[in-house]
Design a protein around this motif. Structure first.
Motif, PDB file in Angstrom:
ATOM      1  N   TYR A 129     -14.239  22.971  -2.900  1.00 42.78           N
ATOM      2  CA  TYR A 129     -14.656  21.815  -2.092  1.00 42.78           C
ATOM      3  C   TYR A 129     -16.121  21.931  -1.679  1.00 42.78           C
ATOM      4  O   TYR A 129     -16.837  20.930  -1.634  1.00 42.78           O
ATOM      5  N   LYS A 130     -16.559  23.137  -1.380  1.00 47.55           N
ATOM      6  CA  LYS A 130     -17.963  23.344  -1.025  1.00 47.55           C
ATOM      7  C   LYS A 130     -18.868  22.985  -2.208  1.00 47.55           C
ATOM      8  O   LYS A 130     -19.884  22.317  -2.045  1.00 47.55           O
ATOM      9  N   ARG A 131     -18.473  23.396  -3.412  1.00 49.82           N
ATOM     10  CA  ARG A 131     -19.256  23.089  -4.611  1.00 49.82           C
ATOM     11  C   ARG A 131     -19.314  21.570  -4.836  1.00 49.82           C
ATOM     12  O   ARG A 131     -20.391  21.009  -5.069  1.00 49.82           O
ATOM     13  N   LEU A 132     -18.165  20.913  -4.723  1.00 53.15           N
ATOM     14  CA  LEU A 132     -18.125  19.458  -4.914  1.00 53.15           C
ATOM     15  C   LEU A 132     -18.926  18.735  -3.836  1.00 53.15           C
ATOM     16  O   LEU A 132     -19.625  17.754  -4.116  1.00 53.15           O
ATOM     17  N   LYS A 133     -18.828  19.224  -2.605  1.00 55.69           N
ATOM     18  CA  LYS A 133     -19.609  18.633  -1.514  1.00 55.69           C
ATOM     19  C   LYS A 133     -21.106  18.737  -1.800  1.00 55.69           C
ATOM     20  O   LYS A 133     -21.853  17.770  -1.678  1.00 55.69           O
ATOM     21  N   ASN A 134     -21.541  19.929  -2.202  1.00 56.27           N
ATOM     22  CA  ASN A 134     -22.956  20.140  -2.484  1.00 56.27           C
ATOM     23  C   ASN A 134     -23.442  19.283  -3.654  1.00 56.27           C
ATOM     24  O   ASN A 134     -24.531  18.716  -3.596  1.00 56.27           O
ATOM     25  N   GLU A 135     -22.622  19.171  -4.701  1.00 53.98           N
ATOM     26  CA  GLU A 135     -22.993  18.335  -5.842  1.00 53.98           C
ATOM     27  C   GLU A 135     -23.185  16.882  -5.421  1.00 53.98           C
ATOM     28  O   GLU A 135     -24.168  16.231  -5.798  1.00 53.98           O
ATOM     29  N   ASN A 136     -22.229  16.366  -4.655  1.00 50.39           N
ATOM     30  CA  ASN A 136     -22.303  14.967  -4.245  1.00 50.39           C
ATOM     31  C   ASN A 136     -23.411  14.727  -3.233  1.00 50.39           C
ATOM     32  O   ASN A 136     -24.058  13.679  -3.263  1.00 50.39           O
ATOM     33  N   LEU A 137     -23.647  15.687  -2.357  1.00 49.12           N
ATOM     34  CA  LEU A 137     -24.741  15.552  -1.395  1.00 49.12           C
ATOM     35  C   LEU A 137     -26.088  15.532  -2.103  1.00 49.12           C
ATOM     36  O   LEU A 137     -26.962  14.716  -1.789  1.00 49.12           O
ATOM     37  N   LEU A 138     -26.237  16.388  -3.093  1.00 52.23           N
ATOM     38  CA  LEU A 138     -27.483  16.422  -3.867  1.00 52.23           C
ATOM     39  C   LEU A 138     -27.653  15.132  -4.676  1.00 52.23           C
ATOM     40  O   LEU A 138     -28.754  14.582  -4.754  1.00 52.23           O
TER      41      LEU A 138
END
Length: 168
Positions: A129-138
């Motif tokens: 979830y952290k990886r997906l959050k960071n991808e979408n935030l970027l």
């Protein structure tokens, strides 16, 4: 409510009662609106005519309904189904993938899921979830401000720091 207030505690009690009534009314209205939106989505899903499904009117109507559903779900704090609806939104039109707002919403939802995984001490899910959050935030920052912006550089640096802190 028509009686005059004689004491301070009476005034506070009335204000708190009114605030509770207002919040309950808002919650009931949101739930009712979610019900109507779900019915609208179900009605749109019943359409099987390929000519209608390919029309821009149908796609725009479904996109607006999906946006309203996501907005209502987030306003009640319920994130169930939001990710699937955003992916369905992306599938409607290629131009939807070029909008920044869906990526911001996805980052918010993945952040909530990340926090829930952290509370349950589920390390694998937490990292995903952290990886997906960071991808979408970027992706949101890139779409909203551009790759050459200070905001993009700041978010990228924050993500890099967060990743470096998590390494053993």
């Amino acid at each position: 409510n028509a009686l005059p207030v004689q004491h301070e505690w009476q005034r506070r009690e009335r204000e708190q009662s009114l605030a509770r009534q207002q919040s309950l009314a808002r919650l009931r209205a949101r739930r009712k609106a979610i019900g109507f939106t779900v019915k609208a989505l179900e009605a749109l899903d019943k359409v099987k005519n390929p000519g209608i499904m390919a029309s821009s009117f149908y796609k725009d109507l479904k996109a607006k309904t999906i946006r309203q559903y996501v907005r209502l779900q987030l306003s009640t704090g319920n994130i169930s189904g939001v990710i699937e609806m955003i992916h369905a939104y992306f599938e409607l039109k290629e131009s939807h993938k070029q909008e920044s707002e869906p990526y911001r919403v996805l980052a918010i939802v993945y952040r909530k899921l990340e926090l829930m995984a952290q509370q349950m001490k589920a390390e694998k899910e937490f990292n995903e979830y952290k990886r997906l959050k960071n991808e979408n935030l970027l992706k949101f920052t890139e779409m909203a401000y551009g790759k050459d912006s200070n905001e993009y550089d700041y978010i990228r640096e924050q993500i890099r720091r967060d990743i470096m802190e998590r390494l053993p």
